[in-house]
Design a protein around this motif. Structure first.
Motif, mmCIF file in Angstrom:
data_model
loop_
_atom_site.group_PDB
_atom_site.id
_atom_site.type_symbol
_atom_site.label_atom_id
_atom_site.label_comp_id
_atom_site.label_asym_id
_atom_site.label_seq_id
_atom_site.Cartn_x
_atom_site.Cartn_y
_atom_site.Cartn_z
ATOM 1 N N LEU A 128 -8.035 16.341 -5.973
ATOM 2 C CA LEU A 128 -7.023 16.331 -7.026
ATOM 3 C C LEU A 128 -7.265 15.100 -7.893
ATOM 4 C CD1 LEU A 128 -3.763 17.241 -5.047
ATOM 5 C CD2 LEU A 128 -5.490 18.756 -6.014
ATOM 6 N N ARG A 129 -7.202 15.272 -9.204
ATOM 7 C CA ARG A 129 -7.391 14.156 -10.123
ATOM 8 C C ARG A 129 -6.134 13.978 -10.970
ATOM 9 N NH1 ARG A 129 -13.415 15.643 -12.487
ATOM 10 N NH2 ARG A 129 -14.617 15.177 -10.585
ATOM 11 N N VAL A 130 -5.697 12.747 -11.080
ATOM 12 C CA VAL A 130 -4.465 12.467 -11.811
ATOM 13 C C VAL A 130 -4.694 11.269 -12.715
ATOM 14 C CG1 VAL A 130 -3.518 10.926 -10.041
ATOM 15 C CG2 VAL A 130 -1.958 12.196 -11.537
ATOM 16 N N THR A 167 2.107 12.259 -15.111
ATOM 17 C CA THR A 167 2.659 13.084 -14.033
ATOM 18 C C THR A 167 3.714 12.314 -13.263
ATOM 19 O OG1 THR A 167 0.500 14.175 -13.787
ATOM 20 C CG2 THR A 167 2.054 14.402 -11.954
ATOM 21 N N ALA A 168 4.864 12.927 -13.048
ATOM 22 C CA ALA A 168 5.920 12.302 -12.247
ATOM 23 C C ALA A 168 5.459 12.185 -10.800
ATOM 24 C CB ALA A 168 7.203 13.124 -12.317
ATOM 25 N N VAL A 169 5.801 11.079 -10.147
ATOM 26 C CA VAL A 169 5.364 10.870 -8.775
ATOM 27 C C VAL A 169 5.878 11.977 -7.861
ATOM 28 C CG1 VAL A 169 7.315 9.334 -8.215
ATOM 29 C CG2 VAL A 169 5.183 9.182 -6.899
ATOM 30 N N ALA A 170 7.074 12.492 -8.121
ATOM 31 C CA ALA A 170 7.611 13.577 -7.288
ATOM 32 C C ALA A 170 6.746 14.825 -7.396
ATOM 33 C CB ALA A 170 9.050 13.893 -7.698
ATOM 34 N N ASP A 171 6.219 15.101 -8.600
ATOM 35 C CA ASP A 171 5.358 16.275 -8.781
ATOM 36 C C ASP A 171 4.028 16.086 -8.055
ATOM 37 O OD1 ASP A 171 7.403 17.118 -10.373
ATOM 38 O OD2 ASP A 171 6.317 16.925 -12.268
ATOM 39 N N LEU A 172 3.460 14.880 -8.149
ATOM 40 C CA LEU A 172 2.205 14.603 -7.452
ATOM 41 C C LEU A 172 2.367 14.814 -5.950
ATOM 42 C CD1 LEU A 172 -0.692 13.568 -7.248
ATOM 43 C CD2 LEU A 172 0.233 11.237 -7.258
ATOM 44 N N LEU A 173 3.469 14.311 -5.395
ATOM 45 C CA LEU A 173 3.714 14.473 -3.961
ATOM 46 C C LEU A 173 3.854 15.944 -3.590
ATOM 47 C CD1 LEU A 173 6.246 11.562 -3.340
ATOM 48 C CD2 LEU A 173 3.814 11.616 -2.759
ATOM 49 N N ALA A 174 4.491 16.718 -4.462
ATOM 50 C CA ALA A 174 4.668 18.145 -4.189
ATOM 51 C C ALA A 174 3.317 18.864 -4.173
ATOM 52 C CB ALA A 174 5.591 18.769 -5.230
ATOM 53 N N TYR A 175 2.430 18.498 -5.103
ATOM 54 C CA TYR A 175 1.103 19.105 -5.115
ATOM 55 C C TYR A 175 0.295 18.693 -3.879
ATOM 56 C CZ TYR A 175 1.530 20.854 -9.904
ATOM 57 O OH TYR A 175 1.915 21.539 -11.023
ATOM 58 N N LEU A 176 0.370 17.415 -3.520
ATOM 59 C CA LEU A 176 -0.354 16.949 -2.340
ATOM 60 C C LEU A 176 0.139 17.643 -1.078
ATOM 61 C CD1 LEU A 176 -0.511 13.114 -3.095
ATOM 62 C CD2 LEU A 176 -2.485 14.637 -2.863
ATOM 63 N N ALA A 177 1.464 17.701 -0.922
ATOM 64 C CA ALA A 177 2.033 18.312 0.277
ATOM 65 C C ALA A 177 1.766 19.805 0.327
ATOM 66 C CB ALA A 177 3.540 18.038 0.338
ATOM 67 N N ALA A 191 -7.066 19.305 -11.708
ATOM 68 C CA ALA A 191 -6.352 18.270 -12.457
ATOM 69 C C ALA A 191 -4.867 18.403 -12.183
ATOM 70 C CB ALA A 191 -6.616 18.414 -13.953
ATOM 71 N N VAL A 192 -4.212 17.284 -11.906
ATOM 72 C CA VAL A 192 -2.760 17.264 -11.723
ATOM 73 C C VAL A 192 -2.166 16.691 -13.008
ATOM 74 C CG1 VAL A 192 -0.845 16.399 -10.332
ATOM 75 C CG2 VAL A 192 -3.035 16.933 -9.250
ATOM 76 N N ASP A 193 -1.743 17.581 -13.895
ATOM 77 C CA ASP A 193 -1.233 17.176 -15.203
ATOM 78 C C ASP A 193 0.264 17.398 -15.292
ATOM 79 O OD1 ASP A 193 -3.717 16.461 -16.291
ATOM 80 O OD2 ASP A 193 -4.170 18.556 -16.778
ATOM 81 N N GLY A 194 0.942 16.529 -16.050
ATOM 82 C CA GLY A 194 2.334 16.765 -16.386
ATOM 83 C C GLY A 194 2.438 17.834 -17.459
ATOM 84 N N PRO A 195 3.644 18.271 -17.807
ATOM 85 C CA PRO A 195 3.817 19.377 -18.746
ATOM 86 C C PRO A 195 3.656 18.994 -20.211
ATOM 87 C CG PRO A 195 5.948 18.610 -17.993
ATOM 88 C CD PRO A 195 4.917 17.842 -17.207
ATOM 89 N N GLU A 196 3.517 17.694 -20.522
ATOM 90 C CA GLU A 196 3.440 17.263 -21.915
ATOM 91 C C GLU A 196 2.164 16.492 -22.205
ATOM 92 O OE1 GLU A 196 7.313 15.642 -23.472
ATOM 93 O OE2 GLU A 196 7.807 15.734 -21.338
ATOM 94 N N VAL A 197 1.554 16.781 -23.358
ATOM 95 C CA VAL A 197 0.401 16.037 -23.839
ATOM 96 C C VAL A 197 0.895 14.992 -24.836
ATOM 97 C CG1 VAL A 197 -1.827 16.161 -25.018
ATOM 98 C CG2 VAL A 197 -1.072 18.055 -23.575
ATOM 99 N N VAL A 198 0.670 13.731 -24.525
ATOM 100 C CA VAL A 198 1.181 12.646 -25.372
ATOM 101 C C VAL A 198 0.092 11.603 -25.584
ATOM 102 C CG1 VAL A 198 3.594 12.927 -24.676
ATOM 103 C CG2 VAL A 198 2.098 11.435 -23.347
#
Length: 251
Positions: A128-130, A167-177, A191-198
């Motif tokens: 996983l890449r973040v 990426t929010a840390v809670a989302d990263l943990l959910a993907y890892l788990a 890729a572990v991406d958040g929902p927004e491109v900024v």
């Protein structure tokens, strides 16, 4: 399934262990968790922890010393050899996000090298890449917080003009788990991406807005289809960060 979480005292590891045992309200080792002290740079010191089915292996450092790449390479090799010898079935590695065609920093180049070394093991490897993880004590996010608080007198570096998907840390943990529960992730890089491109300037401004100091879409979207996670919007992740920091301080 018996799972090893390496670097359990680090930014990700200390949050991942409670998430894995579904007891996020506890601090210290929850019931059923065994703590092993070892160093992948020191063969013989950590093999006792490898009698498991799977492992999370963030084998890398943020050391400022010139030899960090060599140390990371050696640690990854020692882990891969020992985990293979122990018959481990699966390993998840968390690395950094960055396009190969772009100039990668020395630390990101080392992350890629660690990926290649870990891939030589006999276990299945999920990578996983973040990019920036939004949460307290995240090195990337803390840099953004500092820039947001000092922007009026700060000269920002060239990289602030690039786009990214925090990426929010809670989302990263959910993907890892969740990754170990989805066999399709094995042998793949996601890729572990958040929902927004900024852009980084927008990230800095919006982060500052939450503290009263306001001064191209990713193409790898396979992982959300394999591991169902409801992504946390950037503003919500930033809003939660002070609360998460307070919880850590109370611990």
């Amino acid at each position: 399934m018996r799972v090893l979480a390496t670097v359990a005292t680090g930014f990700v590891g200390r949050r991942l262990v409670p998430a894995l045992v579904r007891d996020a309200g506890r601090y210290g080792p929850p019931p059923g968790v065994r703590v092993v002290v070892g160093d992948p740079l020191d063969p013989g010191s950590f093999e006792d922890a490898l009698a498991v089915d799977a492992a999370y292996s963030p084998v890398h450092s943020m050391s400022p010393h010139d030899d960090f790449a060599a140390r990371d390479r050696r640690a990854a090799r020692n882990f891969a050899d020992a985990a293979s010898a122990a018959g481990m079935a699966w390993t998840v590695y968390l690395g950094g996000l960055g396009e190969e065609r772009h100039h990668l920093s020395a630390h990101l180049q080392s992350r890629r090298e660690v990926e290649r070394v870990l891939a030589t093991g006999t276990y299945a490897l999920t990578t996983l890449r973040v990019a920036i993880v939004v949460g307290p004590r995240s090195a990337g996010f803390e840099m953004i917080v500092q820039l947001a608080s000092r922007l009026p007198v700060t000269v920002t570096p060239r990289w602030v003009r690039t786009h990214h998907q925090p990426t929010a840390v809670a989302d990263l943990l959910a993907y890892l788990a969740g990754a170990f529960g989805v066999p399709e992730t094995a042998g793949e890089t996601h890729a572990v991406d958040g929902p927004e491109v900024v852009t980084y300037p927008e990230t800095i401004r919006r982060t500052g807005r939450h503290s009263g100091n306001e001064p191209v879409v990713g193409t790898d979207d396979r992982l959300p289809h394999l591991v169902p996670v409801d992504p946390t919007p950037f503003d919500e992740a930033v809003r939660r960060a002070p609360t998460d920091r307070s919880v850590e301080a109370a611990a």
